[in-house]
Motif scaffolding. Structure first.
Motif, mmCIF file in Angstrom:
data_model
loop_
_atom_site.group_PDB
_atom_site.id
_atom_site.type_symbol
_atom_site.label_atom_id
_atom_site.label_comp_id
_atom_site.label_asym_id
_atom_site.label_seq_id
_atom_site.Cartn_x
_atom_site.Cartn_y
_atom_site.Cartn_z
ATOM 1 N N ARG A 204 -10.691 -2.814 3.781
ATOM 2 C CA ARG A 204 -11.394 -1.901 4.527
ATOM 3 C C ARG A 204 -11.682 -2.120 5.152
ATOM 4 N NH1 ARG A 204 -16.701 -1.124 1.444
ATOM 5 N NH2 ARG A 204 -16.565 -2.775 0.662
ATOM 6 N N ALA A 205 -11.059 -3.042 5.719
ATOM 7 C CA ALA A 205 -11.023 -3.322 7.479
ATOM 8 C C ALA A 205 -10.732 -2.158 8.357
ATOM 9 C CB ALA A 205 -10.169 -4.991 7.954
ATOM 10 N N GLN A 243 -3.920 1.688 -5.411
ATOM 11 C CA GLN A 243 -4.849 0.536 -5.390
ATOM 12 C C GLN A 243 -4.324 -1.097 -6.226
ATOM 13 O OE1 GLN A 243 -8.895 1.330 -7.278
ATOM 14 N NE2 GLN A 243 -8.779 -0.094 -8.233
ATOM 15 N N THR A 247 -8.790 -2.985 -11.945
ATOM 16 C CA THR A 247 -8.563 -1.490 -12.208
ATOM 17 C C THR A 247 -7.656 -1.123 -10.748
ATOM 18 O OG1 THR A 247 -10.072 -1.300 -11.251
ATOM 19 C CG2 THR A 247 -11.074 -1.872 -12.981
ATOM 20 N N ILE A 261 -7.920 -8.081 3.941
ATOM 21 C CA ILE A 261 -8.766 -8.215 2.615
ATOM 22 C C ILE A 261 -9.267 -9.097 2.265
ATOM 23 C CG2 ILE A 261 -7.586 -7.738 0.062
ATOM 24 C CD1 ILE A 261 -5.988 -5.928 0.763
ATOM 25 N N SER A 262 -10.314 -8.853 1.861
ATOM 26 C CA SER A 262 -11.832 -9.956 1.153
ATOM 27 C C SER A 262 -10.957 -11.378 0.320
ATOM 28 C CB SER A 262 -12.786 -9.751 1.132
ATOM 29 O OG SER A 262 -13.531 -9.150 -0.200
ATOM 30 N N VAL A 280 -4.752 -12.425 5.933
ATOM 31 C CA VAL A 280 -4.873 -11.874 7.556
ATOM 32 C C VAL A 280 -6.087 -11.607 7.443
ATOM 33 C CG1 VAL A 280 -4.655 -10.707 9.794
ATOM 34 C CG2 VAL A 280 -2.260 -11.440 8.869
ATOM 35 N N ASN A 281 -6.896 -12.256 8.130
ATOM 36 C CA ASN A 281 -8.440 -11.954 8.452
ATOM 37 C C ASN A 281 -8.983 -12.529 9.144
ATOM 38 O OD1 ASN A 281 -10.953 -11.651 7.731
ATOM 39 N ND2 ASN A 281 -10.250 -11.236 5.136
ATOM 40 N N LYS A 282 -10.102 -12.222 9.913
ATOM 41 C CA LYS A 282 -11.184 -12.781 11.081
ATOM 42 C C LYS A 282 -11.935 -13.580 10.466
ATOM 43 C CE LYS A 282 -13.543 -8.629 12.509
ATOM 44 N NZ LYS A 282 -13.520 -7.592 12.891
ATOM 45 N N ALA A 286 -12.901 -16.276 4.387
ATOM 46 C CA ALA A 286 -12.871 -14.824 3.601
ATOM 47 C C ALA A 286 -11.780 -15.945 2.366
ATOM 48 C CB ALA A 286 -11.727 -14.236 4.146
ATOM 49 N N ASP A 299 -7.397 -10.628 13.730
ATOM 50 C CA ASP A 299 -7.353 -8.965 14.093
ATOM 51 C C ASP A 299 -6.647 -8.539 13.684
ATOM 52 O OD1 ASP A 299 -7.863 -6.430 14.182
ATOM 53 O OD2 ASP A 299 -10.115 -7.301 15.792
ATOM 54 N N PHE A 301 -5.923 -5.786 13.801
ATOM 55 C CA PHE A 301 -5.489 -4.763 14.693
ATOM 56 C C PHE A 301 -4.444 -5.187 16.050
ATOM 57 C CE2 PHE A 301 -8.837 -2.626 12.939
ATOM 58 C CZ PHE A 301 -8.238 -1.116 12.210
HETATM 59 C C1 LIG Z 1 -14.881 -3.556 -12.483
HETATM 60 C C2 LIG Z 1 -14.740 -3.721 -10.712
HETATM 61 C C3 LIG Z 1 -12.936 -3.103 -10.575
HETATM 62 C C4 LIG Z 1 -12.998 -3.957 -9.638
HETATM 63 N N1 LIG Z 1 -11.167 -3.427 -9.359
HETATM 64 C C5 LIG Z 1 -10.082 -3.742 -8.699
HETATM 65 C C6 LIG Z 1 -9.444 -3.167 -8.196
HETATM 66 O O1 LIG Z 1 -8.548 -3.551 -8.599
HETATM 67 N N2 LIG Z 1 -9.033 -3.632 -6.458
HETATM 68 C C7 LIG Z 1 -9.357 -4.194 -5.681
HETATM 69 O O2 LIG Z 1 -9.204 -4.479 -4.381
HETATM 70 N N3 LIG Z 1 -11.046 -4.103 -5.479
HETATM 71 C C8 LIG Z 1 -11.072 -4.070 -7.219
HETATM 72 N N4 LIG Z 1 -13.630 -4.344 -6.982
HETATM 73 C C9 LIG Z 1 -13.278 -4.151 -5.983
HETATM 74 C C10 LIG Z 1 -13.555 -5.202 -5.259
HETATM 75 O O3 LIG Z 1 -15.210 -6.494 -6.090
HETATM 76 C C11 LIG Z 1 -14.313 -5.647 -4.122
HETATM 77 O O4 LIG Z 1 -15.122 -4.753 -3.686
HETATM 78 C C12 LIG Z 1 -12.505 -4.873 -3.055
HETATM 79 O O5 LIG Z 1 -11.846 -5.285 -3.110
HETATM 80 C C13 LIG Z 1 -12.817 -4.986 -1.803
HETATM 81 O O6 LIG Z 1 -11.680 -4.778 -0.715
HETATM 82 P P1 LIG Z 1 -11.801 -5.016 1.211
HETATM 83 O O7 LIG Z 1 -11.187 -6.312 0.831
HETATM 84 O O8 LIG Z 1 -10.820 -4.162 0.951
HETATM 85 O O9 LIG Z 1 -12.934 -4.792 1.091
HETATM 86 P P2 LIG Z 1 -14.120 -6.009 2.185
HETATM 87 O O10 LIG Z 1 -14.891 -6.553 0.817
HETATM 88 O O11 LIG Z 1 -15.216 -5.714 2.189
HETATM 89 O O12 LIG Z 1 -13.472 -7.144 2.945
HETATM 90 C C14 LIG Z 1 -12.816 -6.584 4.260
HETATM 91 C C15 LIG Z 1 -12.542 -7.620 4.674
HETATM 92 O O13 LIG Z 1 -11.796 -7.461 5.846
HETATM 93 C C16 LIG Z 1 -12.090 -8.536 7.174
HETATM 94 N N5 LIG Z 1 -11.701 -7.956 7.800
HETATM 95 C C17 LIG Z 1 -12.612 -7.244 8.503
HETATM 96 N N6 LIG Z 1 -12.131 -6.309 10.046
HETATM 97 C C18 LIG Z 1 -10.934 -6.976 10.290
HETATM 98 C C19 LIG Z 1 -10.080 -7.315 11.250
HETATM 99 N N7 LIG Z 1 -10.503 -6.347 12.207
HETATM 100 N N8 LIG Z 1 -8.291 -8.276 11.584
HETATM 101 C C20 LIG Z 1 -8.619 -9.238 10.000
HETATM 102 N N9 LIG Z 1 -9.609 -9.009 9.193
HETATM 103 C C21 LIG Z 1 -10.503 -8.159 8.666
HETATM 104 C C22 LIG Z 1 -13.395 -9.005 6.626
HETATM 105 O O14 LIG Z 1 -13.334 -10.173 7.000
HETATM 106 C C23 LIG Z 1 -13.169 -8.911 5.504
HETATM 107 O O15 LIG Z 1 -12.831 -9.965 4.468
HETATM 108 C C24 LIG Z 1 -13.653 -3.739 -8.613
HETATM 109 C C25 LIG Z 1 -14.728 -4.418 -8.793
HETATM 110 C C26 LIG Z 1 -15.735 -3.844 -9.737
HETATM 111 C C27 LIG Z 1 -16.783 -4.043 -9.959
#
Ligand SMILES: Cc1cc2nc3c(=O)[nH]c(=O)nc-3n(C[C@H](O)[C@H](O)[C@H](O)COP(=O)(O)OP(=O)(O)OC[C@H]3O[C@@H](n4cnc5c(N)ncnc54)[C@H](O)[C@@H]3O)c2cc1C
Length: 312
Positions: A204-205, A243, A247, A261-262, A280-282, A286, A299, A301
């Protein structure tokens, strides 16, 4: 003794490495191992299949209605070819998950998904609840074992075989109700996510589809596949075939690099068989750092342009 038929996954030119992984699973079951190559003009793919160590015969069936891996057409051909076999296996890729359940239904048996370990000719272990529990599954005597082999759990069987290639005429006809229109591949020339040696993933970051370009640039320099978290997919930054996770796709590259990625459990379940995990996470807290072999609190970026520069 078991007689195992493996359904080859390929793109018409090249055998997907998942096929050789299914051969490893078959070797753990034990018995005679044959491969079925379906398609049109598949001589080259059949030759590649024959080179996998441990394979006795490659059955190559070339027909116009089998040119594309349409489950509607392939399942009937697989069910016909399964006659005389105790087991039918395919890789647990999108391909195997599409084609094999339909073949199992035609054979009148339940299917076993994602074999991660073999306990006996008809007894297997498979992960459930996002890998948090392991189920033991047994197939009743008399039923054909129709199963996918979890690609992240099996090494590719080595090359060095010299199987006989048998040109097998098609036993099925065009189902007629399903038509192959075309293939649009989002990844371009990048390696397939499920078989790439190196995978870089973004979360998401990244904040936008445009920012993902920075990840693609570095990935291309490393000849890496590109994946994403579900949050990045749901936000529309990348298509959902990228993805990784519960899932999404379960992968086991030699090197996995997660940027922003968290480390939610649903994501981790898709990567825990990777050789080396770099995060890599800021945020130093995490959860991804708990499973990472190498962690960098930074970061993304800042890190990605530096990596690009270092890679030249
Ligand atoms: C039934 C079910 C199935 C799911 N299946 C999957 C699946 O298959 N795959 C999956 O991935 N998720 C799945 N999820 C979702 C999962 O629970 C998380 O919501 C999702 O993985 C979070 O994605 P993320 O880490 O990108 O986002 P976030 O949890 O929002 O994390 C973003 C991270 O980026 C970091 N960050 C922000 N800015 C920066 C920067 N500039 N530089 C470095 N770091 C930064 C933050 O510190 C944070 O740790 C599922 C959920 C459910 C309920």
């Amino acid at each position: 003794m078991s007689k195992i038929l493996i359904i080859a996954e390929h793109d018409g030119d090249t055998l997907n490495p998942g096929t050789a992984k299914a051969v490893s699973c078959a070797q753990a079951i034990g018995g005679d191992i044959d491969i079925l190559v379906l398609g049109e003009d598949i001589t080259e793919v059949a030759t590649q299949a024959a080179a996998i160590d441990g394979v006795t015969t490659v059955h190559a069936t070339s027909a116009a209605h089998l040119a594309a891996p349409l489950a509607a057409n392939w399942a009937a051909e697989i069910a016909a070819a399964a006659d005389g076999y105790s087991h039918v296996l395919a890789p647990s890729s999108t391909f195997g998950k599409d084609v094999l359940p339909r073949a199992a239904a035609l054979l009148g048996v339940n299917m076993v998904s994602d074999i991660a370990a073999v306990d006996g000719e008809r007894s297997f272990k498979r992960p459930v609840y996002a890998g948090n529990a392991i189920a033991e599954v047994s197939v009743p005597d008399g039923d054909t074992v129709v199963a996918t082999a979890r690609t992240a759990s099996w090494p590719a069987a080595k090359e060095g075989g010299s199987a006989t290639v048998n040109e097998r005429p098609a036993a099925s006809e065009d189902a007629g109700h399903t038509r192959y229109v075309g293939l649009e591949s989002g990844g371009g020339d990048r390696p397939d996510l499920q078989t790439a040696r190196i995978v870089l993933s973004g979360g998401r970051a990244f904040g936008s589809a445009e920012n993902f370009e920075q990840l693609y640039t570095v990935a291309d320099k490393l000849k890496a596949g590109v994946g994403a978290s579900r949050a990045a997919v749901d936000a529309g930054y990348v298509p959902n075939d990228m993805q990784v996770g519960q899932t999404g796709k379960i992968i086991a590259p030699e090197l996995y690099m997660a940027f922003g990625i968290s480390g939610a459990i649903q994501h981790i379940t898709g990567i825990k068989d990777a050789g080396t995990i770099v995060a890599v996470n800021k945020d130093a807290d995490a959860p991804i750092f708990e499973i990472a072999d190498i962690g960098l609190v930074a970061d993304l970026f800042t890190v990605l342009p530096e990596l690009e520069q270092q890679l030249g």
